[in-house]
Design an enzyme around this catalytic site. Structure first.
Site, PDB file in Angstrom:
ATOM      1  N   ASP A  67      -7.840  -4.841  -6.056  1.00 36.60           N
ATOM      2  CA  ASP A  67      -6.653  -4.983  -6.896  1.00 36.60           C
ATOM      3  C   ASP A  67      -5.938  -6.302  -6.626  1.00 36.60           C
ATOM      4  O   ASP A  67      -6.271  -7.027  -5.690  1.00 36.60           O
ATOM      5  CB  ASP A  67      -5.696  -3.789  -6.691  1.00 36.60           C
ATOM      6  CG  ASP A  67      -5.596  -3.347  -5.231  1.00 36.60           C
ATOM      7  OD1 ASP A  67      -5.906  -4.160  -4.337  1.00 36.60           O
ATOM      8  OD2 ASP A  67      -5.217  -2.198  -4.984  1.00 36.60           O
ATOM      9  N   ASP A 136       1.657   8.101  -1.277  1.00 39.98           N
ATOM     10  CA  ASP A 136       1.710   8.967  -2.462  1.00 39.98           C
ATOM     11  C   ASP A 136       0.308   9.351  -2.949  1.00 39.98           C
ATOM     12  O   ASP A 136       0.163   9.945  -4.016  1.00 39.98           O
ATOM     13  CB  ASP A 136       2.515   8.306  -3.594  1.00 39.98           C
ATOM     14  CG  ASP A 136       1.846   7.053  -4.150  1.00 39.98           C
ATOM     15  OD1 ASP A 136       0.772   6.655  -3.647  1.00 39.98           O
ATOM     16  OD2 ASP A 136       2.403   6.462  -5.103  1.00 39.98           O
ATOM     17  N   HIS A 138      -2.231   7.219  -3.633  1.00 39.00           N
ATOM     18  CA  HIS A 138      -2.979   6.255  -4.451  1.00 39.00           C
ATOM     19  C   HIS A 138      -4.145   5.660  -3.672  1.00 39.00           C
ATOM     20  O   HIS A 138      -4.061   5.486  -2.456  1.00 39.00           O
ATOM     21  CB  HIS A 138      -2.072   5.150  -5.022  1.00 39.00           C
ATOM     22  CG  HIS A 138      -1.532   4.179  -4.021  1.00 39.00           C
ATOM     23  ND1 HIS A 138      -0.185   4.013  -3.805  1.00 39.00           N
ATOM     24  CD2 HIS A 138      -2.128   3.302  -3.187  1.00 39.00           C
ATOM     25  CE1 HIS A 138       0.007   3.075  -2.888  1.00 39.00           C
ATOM     26  NE2 HIS A 138      -1.166   2.633  -2.498  1.00 39.00           N
ATOM     27  N   GLU A 143      -2.064   5.022  -9.189  1.00 41.78           N
ATOM     28  CA  GLU A 143      -0.931   5.858  -8.817  1.00 41.78           C
ATOM     29  C   GLU A 143      -1.133   7.282  -9.351  1.00 41.78           C
ATOM     30  O   GLU A 143      -1.993   7.520 -10.205  1.00 41.78           O
ATOM     31  CB  GLU A 143       0.366   5.246  -9.396  1.00 41.78           C
ATOM     32  CG  GLU A 143       0.688   3.849  -8.874  1.00 41.78           C
ATOM     33  CD  GLU A 143       1.196   3.836  -7.420  1.00 41.78           C
ATOM     34  OE1 GLU A 143       0.916   4.794  -6.662  1.00 41.78           O
ATOM     35  OE2 GLU A 143       1.858   2.845  -7.052  1.00 41.78           O
TER      36      GLU A 143
HETATM   37  C1  F6R Z   1      -4.761  -2.201  -1.578  1.00 41.87           C
HETATM   38  C2  F6R Z   1      -5.059  -0.808  -1.752  1.00 41.87           C
HETATM   39  C3  F6R Z   1      -4.056   0.252  -1.467  1.00 41.87           C
HETATM   40  C4  F6R Z   1      -3.771   0.388   0.000  1.00 41.87           C
HETATM   41  C5  F6R Z   1      -2.684   1.426   0.235  1.00 41.87           C
HETATM   42  C6  F6R Z   1      -2.391   1.629   1.698  1.00 41.87           C
HETATM   43  O1  F6R Z   1      -5.913  -2.971  -1.900  1.00 41.87           O
HETATM   44  O2  F6R Z   1      -6.133  -0.535  -2.139  1.00 41.87           O
HETATM   45  O3  F6R Z   1      -4.553   1.463  -1.948  1.00 41.87           O
HETATM   46  O4  F6R Z   1      -4.955   0.755   0.660  1.00 41.87           O
HETATM   47  O5  F6R Z   1      -1.541   1.015  -0.426  1.00 41.87           O
HETATM   48  O6  F6R Z   1      -1.791   0.483   2.193  1.00 41.87           O
HETATM   49  P1  F6R Z   1      -1.666   0.220   3.735  1.00 41.87           P
HETATM   50  O7  F6R Z   1      -3.048   0.084   4.240  1.00 41.87           O
HETATM   51  O8  F6R Z   1      -0.904  -1.048   3.879  1.00 41.87           O
HETATM   52  O9  F6R Z   1      -0.976   1.407   4.309  1.00 41.87           O
END
Ligand code: F6R
Length: 260
Positions: A67, A136, A138, A143
């Site tokens: 992303d 959450d 995702h 989301e």
């Molecule tokens: C970003 C992504 C997100 C993160 C998620 C957890 O490329 O894929 O799904 O893996 O927001 O973020 P962290 O690892 O910072 O807790």
């Protein structure tokens, strides 16, 4: 079902996953790795950098990121272009031409998803996809409510995700509202999904994704639709798993030939 491996620390998780990736790259130098951003995959990248320093050649490996924020300049230190360059491309010595990140700033953001899907298809897909999970639920930036069939497209980040990611920015107002993200359907095309999660804050989302009902309300539960999933968690992130005893038993009796 997903295989769940409960490890002592982030570092142990990073070493376990990086050893497996290094072996895949040694066997197939043109292997394609799906890379995630955020804090979670950093121990994997650090352990991979140690493999690179020890002589594993990553120069022919390709990478596709999950992303990118919309509207953040590619050279902004928190754009995922910058993060992947800093954490993956440079330390592993990847060829930048083989590292792909969705385009969140190009003139035609409306077609960024289609263009990324086309690039992935033309390349031949991803062998192993690293995943983190949001509080959450995702994965990538899908989301709650995202379709299990969704492809790369523009999404609106939830307030929760923006608050969670504000730690990377000067203020919450600086966190972009939109992103371009691989869809759940895109992610499910990868050959092997490796989801990592650390800390109590992820325990609920991990348990719901691994053991809860399949639900668009819990995007992480999409992993249940894939035939080869490994979930690597520390004790805190494993703390809400109902079948943790079974996962430990299975891990203790894991056949040596099986690999990750
Ligand atoms: C970003 C992504 C997100 C993160 C998620 C957890 O490329 O894929 O799904 O893996 O927001 O973020 P962290 O690892 O910072 O807790």
């Amino acid at each position: 079902m997903a295989e769940v491996l409960i490890v002592d620390s982030k570092e142990a998780a990073g070493a376990l996953v990086a050893d497996h990736i290094a072996a895949l790259v040694a066997a197939d130098p043109q292997f394609t790795l799906g890379v995630a951003t955020g804090s979670t995959p950093l121990p994997v990248y650090q352990a991979l950098a140690a493999h690179a320093a020890a002589g594993v050649d990553f120069t022919r490996m390709s990478a596709f990121a999950l992303d990118e924020y919309v509207g953040l300049a590619e050279d902004h230190p928190e754009s995922y272009h910058s993060v992947i360059a800093r954490e993956v491309t440079v330390p592993l010595g990847l060829d930048p031409a083989r590292v792909h990140v969705p385009d969140g700033t190009g003139g035609d953001v409306a077609t960024a998803g289609e263009r990324y899907e086309a690039a992935m298809t033309e390349h031949g897909g991803v062998g192993l996809q690293l995943l983190g999970i949001g509080t959450d639920g995702h994965i990538a930036f899908n989301e709650p409510g995202s379709s299990f069939g969704s492809l790369t497209r523009i999404k609106t980040l939830t307030e929760q995700t923006r608050v969670d990611n504000a730690r990377f920015f000067d203020s919450l107002d600086d966190v972009p509202i939109h992103c371009v993200t691989q869809g759940l359907g895109t992610i499910l095309r990868a050959g092997h999904l490796v989801m990592l999660a650390f800390g109590e804050g992820k325990a609920e989302a991990v348990a719901a994704s691994v053991e809860g009902p399949l639900s668009a309300g819990m995007p992480g539960s999409a992993i249940q639709l894939h035939s080869h999933v490994t979930v690597v968690v520390d004790e805190a992130a494993a703390s809400r798993l109902q079948h943790a005893d079974y996962y430990r038993y299975s891990q203790a009796n894991k056949p040596a030939w099986q690999g990750l």
